[in-house]
Write a protein that holds these residues in place. Sequence first.
Motif, PDB file in Angstrom:
ATOM      1  N   ILE A  84       3.746   5.857  -5.061  1.00  0.00           N
ATOM      2  CA  ILE A  84       4.235   6.192  -6.910  1.00  0.00           C
ATOM      3  C   ILE A  84       2.721   6.753  -7.620  1.00  0.00           C
ATOM      4  O   ILE A  84       3.324   7.775  -8.049  1.00  0.00           O
ATOM      5  CB  ILE A  84       3.860   4.264  -7.307  1.00  0.00           C
ATOM      6  CG1 ILE A  84       4.944   3.030  -6.764  1.00  0.00           C
ATOM      7  CG2 ILE A  84       3.222   4.405  -8.782  1.00  0.00           C
ATOM      8  CD1 ILE A  84       4.602   1.645  -7.843  1.00  0.00           C
ATOM      9  N   LEU A  85       1.691   6.280  -6.672  1.00  0.00           N
ATOM     10  CA  LEU A  85       0.777   7.293  -7.302  1.00  0.00           C
ATOM     11  C   LEU A  85       1.363   8.552  -6.569  1.00  0.00           C
ATOM     12  O   LEU A  85       0.912   9.869  -7.760  1.00  0.00           O
ATOM     13  CB  LEU A  85      -0.146   7.526  -6.361  1.00  0.00           C
ATOM     14  CG  LEU A  85      -0.879   6.011  -6.241  1.00  0.00           C
ATOM     15  CD1 LEU A  85      -2.066   5.399  -5.672  1.00  0.00           C
ATOM     16  CD2 LEU A  85      -1.558   5.836  -7.657  1.00  0.00           C
ATOM     17  N   ALA A  86       1.365   9.177  -5.940  1.00  0.00           N
ATOM     18  CA  ALA A  86       2.774  10.363  -5.416  1.00  0.00           C
ATOM     19  C   ALA A  86       2.920  10.774  -6.226  1.00  0.00           C
ATOM     20  O   ALA A  86       2.752  12.263  -6.942  1.00  0.00           O
ATOM     21  CB  ALA A  86       2.662  10.461  -3.792  1.00  0.00           C
ATOM     22  N   SER A 121       4.535  14.408 -10.629  1.00  0.00           N
ATOM     23  CA  SER A 121       5.276  14.463 -12.228  1.00  0.00           C
ATOM     24  C   SER A 121       4.000  15.317 -12.361  1.00  0.00           C
ATOM     25  O   SER A 121       4.249  16.154 -13.989  1.00  0.00           O
ATOM     26  CB  SER A 121       4.831  13.004 -12.441  1.00  0.00           C
ATOM     27  OG  SER A 121       5.956  13.346 -13.919  1.00  0.00           O
ATOM     28  N   VAL A 123       2.421   1.781  -3.734  1.00  0.00           N
ATOM     29  CA  VAL A 123       1.269   1.739  -4.120  1.00  0.00           C
ATOM     30  C   VAL A 123       1.212   3.571  -4.023  1.00  0.00           C
ATOM     31  O   VAL A 123       1.005   4.279  -5.139  1.00  0.00           O
ATOM     32  CB  VAL A 123       0.075   1.185  -4.160  1.00  0.00           C
ATOM     33  CG1 VAL A 123      -0.740   2.253  -4.998  1.00  0.00           C
ATOM     34  CG2 VAL A 123       0.312  -0.456  -4.595  1.00  0.00           C
ATOM     35  N   LEU A 124       0.723   4.021  -2.419  1.00  0.00           N
ATOM     36  CA  LEU A 124       0.463   5.442  -2.998  1.00  0.00           C
ATOM     37  C   LEU A 124       2.375   6.218  -2.496  1.00  0.00           C
ATOM     38  O   LEU A 124       1.719   7.886  -3.268  1.00  0.00           O
ATOM     39  CB  LEU A 124       0.343   5.574  -0.900  1.00  0.00           C
ATOM     40  CG  LEU A 124      -0.711   4.604  -0.896  1.00  0.00           C
ATOM     41  CD1 LEU A 124      -0.578   5.225   1.552  1.00  0.00           C
ATOM     42  CD2 LEU A 124      -2.078   5.618  -0.690  1.00  0.00           C
ATOM     43  N   SER A 130       1.228  -1.029   0.080  1.00  0.00           N
ATOM     44  CA  SER A 130       0.316  -0.456  -0.224  1.00  0.00           C
ATOM     45  C   SER A 130       0.924   1.131  -0.095  1.00  0.00           C
ATOM     46  O   SER A 130       0.595   2.393  -0.753  1.00  0.00           O
ATOM     47  CB  SER A 130      -1.554  -0.079   1.014  1.00  0.00           C
ATOM     48  OG  SER A 130      -1.362  -1.361   1.036  1.00  0.00           O
ATOM     49  N   ILE A 144       3.200  10.250  -9.512  1.00  0.00           N
ATOM     50  CA  ILE A 144       2.514  10.239  -9.949  1.00  0.00           C
ATOM     51  C   ILE A 144       1.612  11.759 -10.815  1.00  0.00           C
ATOM     52  O   ILE A 144       2.084  12.587 -11.520  1.00  0.00           O
ATOM     53  CB  ILE A 144       1.692   8.753 -11.172  1.00  0.00           C
ATOM     54  CG1 ILE A 144       2.862   7.704 -10.923  1.00  0.00           C
ATOM     55  CG2 ILE A 144       0.892   9.318 -11.814  1.00  0.00           C
ATOM     56  CD1 ILE A 144       1.422   6.512 -11.145  1.00  0.00           C
ATOM     57  N   SER A 145       1.130  12.024  -9.510  1.00  0.00           N
ATOM     58  CA  SER A 145       0.621  12.832  -9.083  1.00  0.00           C
ATOM     59  C   SER A 145       1.191  14.606  -9.149  1.00  0.00           C
ATOM     60  O   SER A 145       1.152  15.219  -9.538  1.00  0.00           O
ATOM     61  CB  SER A 145      -0.377  12.949  -7.562  1.00  0.00           C
ATOM     62  OG  SER A 145      -0.993  12.369  -7.314  1.00  0.00           O
TER      63      SER A 145
END
Length: 384
Positions: free
Chosen positions: A24-26, A31, A21-22, A18, A28-29
């Motif tokens: 990675i999402l952070a 970026s 994933v967070l 988790s 991506i955000s």
Amino acid sequence: MKICKNNKGITLIALVVSIIVLLILAGISISMLTGQNGILNRASEAREQTETSQKEENKKMQGYEDLINIYETGGLPKGEGTKPYLPDSTFSYKEGNLNTGLVIIDSNGNEYVWVEVPKTDAVYQTAGINIENFNNSEYISIEADLKNYTSDYSNINYNDANPSFTTQYKKMLKSVYDNGGFWIGRYEAGLEGNIPRTGHSEITYKAVIKQNMLPYNYITRDEAQELAEGMNYENCTSSLIFGVQWDLALKNVETKNAMLKDNLILDSKTIGNYRNSLYNISIVNAKYSIDNGNSFSNCPYKKENEVGALLTTGANLNFKLMNIYDMGGNVWEWTLEMHSDGYPCAFRGGSYDNSGDSYCIKSREVRGTSDLSNNIGFRIGLWN
């Protein structure tokens, strides 16, 4: 209760996954926000594009306004406190603008340049800018303001109070006040026949305001005025200019930063045709004379020594101020100015056989109305 150790392992693994994933999402955000194609950069680019579009739109609108002004004034731009006009139907726009020297031309090829005298509080500190009904006190105030405005070029021993031209003088002052300027000949008055005048003779040729013409010399003040009036324009006055108009022309040059003031009031040899001026003339059809105007030779001509050389009108681009040629040197120019001691007239600017430091562009000399010489000519002004 029995707790399963395997469940603990699964829970830790799920937590780690988790977190990853967070992260990675952070990433991506972040970026998406700050990357090359991110939202922030896109927003910045959009803002810049909007500003560029707005500037282009403003430029287009200004262009439309300029077109409207051109339509309203026959092709002439307006400025703050100045509104050039076409003197009559024979004129059209030729070239230049208010910053470089606005030039018009009539149907016979005569050219004039607008001298800007802004109708602003800074110029008319006494008269103000709202005069509607003109009387003697208003004219006195306007004259005083213009004298103050041009104080670096005027002379307390000279004035425009010649009683023979009182009506013309008031009309000129009103026109300058109402329109924020007046027109002045781009060139010294030239001789229509382009045949050298070697002495005083009957006036058989008209005056022209064109380049590459022989200066109209050996002319008395009154003959020069008659020739100026003989331009025969329908809706304006054509005349020798008054002393204050000469000063206003120089003030316009100074204001537009077209020339250092010292060149106008101290030493004009680099911007006029004087004995001590050195230059190289290459203009096609220009001519020069080293025998006081008795004969002229075709250019090119390189002047390397201090010698008097009379030139045709507009022969040297370096002698151009706000598109007005030869106010300094070449020939003295008759005006309607007079000396306070009673001398009836004066001429301005020096000539080809004077030194530019002794007879700069602002200089003046007193003369009788019947005086004439090979080195005395004139310049024509227009006002409505």
